[in-house]
Design a protein around this motif. Sequence first.
Motif, PDB file in Angstrom:
ATOM      1  N   PHE A   1      -5.806   1.037  -8.782  1.00  0.00           N
ATOM      2  CA  PHE A   1      -4.768   2.060  -8.708  1.00  0.00           C
ATOM      3  C   PHE A   1      -5.225   3.303  -7.961  1.00  0.00           C
ATOM      4  N   ILE A   2      -6.523   3.366  -7.673  1.00  0.00           N
ATOM      5  CA  ILE A   2      -7.074   4.594  -7.099  1.00  0.00           C
ATOM      6  C   ILE A   2      -6.616   4.742  -5.646  1.00  0.00           C
ATOM      7  N   PRO A   3      -6.070   5.883  -5.258  1.00  0.00           N
ATOM      8  CA  PRO A   3      -5.694   6.097  -3.861  1.00  0.00           C
ATOM      9  C   PRO A   3      -6.902   6.549  -3.051  1.00  0.00           C
ATOM     10  N   PHE A   4      -7.458   5.626  -2.263  1.00  0.00           N
ATOM     11  CA  PHE A   4      -8.666   5.956  -1.511  1.00  0.00           C
ATOM     12  C   PHE A   4      -8.337   6.785  -0.278  1.00  0.00           C
ATOM     13  N   SER A   5      -7.171   6.519   0.283  1.00  0.00           N
ATOM     14  CA  SER A   5      -6.830   7.080   1.575  1.00  0.00           C
ATOM     15  C   SER A   5      -5.320   6.916   1.713  1.00  0.00           C
ATOM     16  N   PRO A   6      -4.673   7.532   2.704  1.00  0.00           N
ATOM     17  CA  PRO A   6      -3.217   7.355   2.798  1.00  0.00           C
ATOM     18  C   PRO A   6      -2.839   5.875   2.851  1.00  0.00           C
ATOM     19  N   GLY A   7      -1.966   5.449   1.960  1.00  0.00           N
ATOM     20  CA  GLY A   7      -1.511   4.063   1.957  1.00  0.00           C
ATOM     21  C   GLY A   7      -2.517   3.079   1.400  1.00  0.00           C
ATOM     22  N   MET A   8      -3.742   3.520   1.177  1.00  0.00           N
ATOM     23  CA  MET A   8      -4.751   2.578   0.700  1.00  0.00           C
ATOM     24  C   MET A   8      -4.848   2.578  -0.814  1.00  0.00           C
TER      25      MET A   8
END
Lengths: 180, 195, 365
Positions: free
Chosen positions: C120-127
């Motif tokens: 669930f972690i947002p690493f980067s935009p859209g990732m």
Amino acid sequence: METLIFYTTAFFILAAAGYVVTTMNIFRAAIGLTGVLAGIAGLYLLMNAQFLSAVQITVYVGGIMVLIVFAILLMPEASMHLRRENPKWFRFIGGVSAALVFAVLAYSITAFIGAQDAAGTSLEPAAASIREIGLALLSPGGNGFVLPFEFVSVVLIAALIGATTIAKRTPNPETKEEQE
Amino acid sequence: MNIFVKTLRGLKGLLSGMGLTFGYFARPSKVITQQYPENRNTLKLPERSQARIDLIKNAETGRYNCIACGLCVKACPNNSIELTKFKDPETKKFRPEKFVYHFERCLVCGLCVEACKFDALRMTSEFETAAWSPDDLVEILNKDDPWAHDDKSDIGQQTAPDKNEQTASPARDTDRQEHTGAEEKTIQPKDRSPK
Amino acid sequence: MESYIYRTDKLILDLTEWLTEATGSAFAAEVVKMSIAAAVLSAFVGLLAMILIYIERKVAGHMQQRVGPMRVGPHGILQTVADSIKLVAKEGLTPKNADAFIFNLAPLLVFASSFACLSFIPFSPGMTIVSFNVGLLFILGIASVGVLGILAGGWASNNKWSVLGAMRSGAQIISYELSATLALLAIVPFFGTLDFQEIVLSQQKGWWIWRAPGVGLLGFLIYTIASTAECNRTPFDIAEGESELTGGFHTEYSAMKFAMFFLAEFINIFIVSAISATVFFGGWMPFHIEGLDTLNRVFDLLPPIVWFFGKVACLVFVVMWFRWTFPRLRVDQLMHFEWKYLMPLSLINLALAAIAVSAGLYFFN
């Protein structure tokens, strides 16, 4: 493909549920129950009900199951394998009542869905946003649930007060405890 | 009100602790660990580090301070010091004839140094004491005295340089073999040829 | 190629499109994407744990005027690799009279719950591997499943220290979960969503830790304390309490089963720091000051993924800093602190946040 996932999950839930009622070890039963509840959360996900699924995991798996396991750990009998002691006709009655409950549930669900299909009001599963759920919970009127919401909070408050009262240390009049 | 003062005080304590550890973290020069085998030539030991013991010499006279009183022998819990003494005809004082130190029994506790009343013993920081055999660890500490040179082959066959020889081996009532009746000879000679 | 590093959402979209064309159906593309994600995540977990363990030991060393591992490889870089090989090669024991099924299941439960949280972690935009509109709630729910694994492992070990450690750990995690959740909940009204990517996007103008007046900072402090307790880390490590319980719930575990617990612990640190970075520090969003366009463009030069990992690294360092500075709390002090101070404080924080939001009292609105 979704059907396959559904049947796999459903089979897992049923198997786990069967394990819960047949195993003679109470801790294993609790672990089995966790599997059942997590599987149901998976079914919710399949129905695109993400909020419900999250609540299922938070409340049941993360909350209630942990409390159940905790209570089991406090019991000295937890590690014992219980033996069947009930007479056989107990099992017979249990089977019959389980079958009856299943029949009633199955009939009502199929009748309900059938009626909705006939009326054309069957809804597509949709992911409700947090905002919609919040508004529905706190708005009065036809679509609002503010009354049940408040009732639930009253029940929870009562439970909290009850728990505090039970856990409160009764002051011993003879030995004066430190009072801060 | 008390609780706020307490909280603030606690927070101050926690923060000062964090400041200290961060100070250590930020300054690698403060590291005290020594990378031992690599920095063997530049190794700096702390002043109070203690390893095997040694006798102290008087800087003026060049003689050992030891008067062979035997206090260290009594203080040692492991009987790792054995001592024979004689009376020096010049000064009319006792001197150690042979101060035999059994490092293989020593646990470097420092009790002998504490017991010494004449500032004759000290802990050195020579810690590289590995040896091939326990016998290599037996050493005569007053080796600069001409009668007690470092030839350990004559341990146990010692002849008194003076007729006033007395043994100062422990007078305690131990039934350990090395010391019961160790009036004359304290150490058995051993074959020290390499195997 | 270069733009993909900055616009990872575009990368994901193009990848999906290409996969859909190649496989012929959206569902197959999804399956392939998930498989890639799972493989990448597994590699990431292994690497992350190794790096974190190495850093932890180095930080611990330098905070105590030591140097940490130095022998295996230059500055001991390969130490954790050697340790992992040792753990994999060791024999996995199951104690006599232990409940073997649950004993073997418990580490899996703990590890799986941590692993699931990572998606669930947002690493980067859209990732984000799984994009839910209730991501924050889901992550909090799944994180609490790990307790079950700890309790089960402690019970199944058939060892009184393990049971004691498990009970302590259970009590502690259940208690501190409340504060952690309430602290995050206080910030939720400001952005009005539980989707991680939208949470990050809502911090375009500034990070919530100072945009929410006072509430953000207080919430961050409470969350840091409570999440440290949830991870069972010192000063809240009474569950393991090496000096009292000889390791607590994982006393009887060895080899890979122990490694699972260990891995989960370090993933949890990462997850907790990642949530904190996302909610309070803007996730992958670069540092922006309204009006200073030149400065903002300089900050934009760093790709978002670097911003994200930089923030997480700082927070992980703070958690490690706590561990090597503070002494351990006693069990009763721990409960006392949570229920009498931290919980009321986080409730007050929540109320203040609600007032601030309804009055529009926050910066850059």
